[in-house]
Design an enzyme around this catalytic site. Structure first.
Site: not given
Length: 195
Positions: A22, A116
Site C-alpha cells: 500500500h 481509500n
C-alpha cells in the site's frame, strides 16, 4: 496541460507499514526526493512529510501524508489550498491492484477504484477528480475479500524487485515530464514492463 506543482505519494505511517504494498506511492516520492537531493521533513501544517524540489528548473512540492491512508485528503487539501494548487496541477502516486508488479502508468482523472486514499483526496478536492495519478502495479490477490490483507502485506522478493523497477522507471519518466511533457512521459512509461 497544466504544470505539475505537487507530487503526492500515498502511504500509511509508521515502520510497520513502510514495506507494505500500500506504500508504493511513498516509495516513488522518496526516490524522487533522493534524486533531487532534498529531504522530506515533517510539517504538521500539511499533515505529512514535505519537501520543495526543483526538476529541470521547475519548482515542485513533494508530499507524503502521515495520516492514515483513508485520511490522505487532509494533507493534500491543506497543502494545495495554501499554495493555491489546482487539481490539474497535482500528481498522486498510489498502489494499483489492477496492474501487475513491474508496470506503472500515468492517468488523468477517473474514479477512486475502491482506493481509500484516492477516495478521500477526491472528497477533499470538492469532488474534483481531474488530477493526475501515477498508478504503480502491485497485482491482485485474486479474491476481493483478501485485498485488505494483501495491500497491507509485504510483496515476496521477486515481486518487490519488479515494483522497485517500475518505481525507478516512473521517476525517470517524471524527469521526462518536467523536461518535456506528459505525452512523452506517458509514451516512455507505458511501454515499460519489468520482467
Amino acid at each position: 496541460m497544466s504544470e505539475i506543482k505537487l507530487i503526492v505519494g500515498l502511504a500509511n505511517p509508521g515502520a510497520e507499514y513502510a514495506q507494505t504494498r500500500h506504500n508504493a506511492g511513498a516509495w516513488y516520492v522518496e526516490e524522487l526526493a533522493r534524486i533531487c537531493g532534498v529531504s522530506l521533513v515533517p510539517d504538521s501544517k500539511y499533515f505529512g512529510l514535505t519537501a520543495r524540489a526543483v526538476l529541470h528548473g521547475k519548482d515542485v512540492r513533494l508530499l507524503i501524508p502521515t495520516t492514515y491512508m483513508n485520511l490522505s485528503g487532509k494533507a493534500v487539501g491543506a497543502l494545495a489550498n495554501f499554495f493555491r494548487i489546482t487539481p490539474e496541477e497535482i500528481l498522486v502516486a498510489h498502489d494499483e491492484l489492477d496492474m501487475p508488479p513491474g508496470v506503472a502508468k500515468f492517468k488523468l482523472g477517473g474514479g477512486h477504484g475502491g482506493h481509500n486514499g484516492l477516495k478521500d483526496i477526491i472528497a477533499k478536492l470538492a469532488n474534483d477528480k481531474n488530477f493526475y495519478r501515477l498508478r504503480i502495479g502491485i497485482g491482485h490477490p485474486g479474491d476481493k475479500n483478501k485485498v485488505s490483507g494483501y495491500v497491507l502485506g509485504k510483496a515476496p522478493a521477486k515481486e518487490q524487485e519488479l515494483i522497485n523497477a517500475a518505481v525507478d522507471e516512473a521517476v525517470r519518466s517524471t524527469e521526462v515530464l518536467f523536461k518535456e511533457d506528459m505525452v512523452k512521459a506517458m509514451t516512455r512509461l507505458h511501454s515499460f514492463k519489468a520482467e
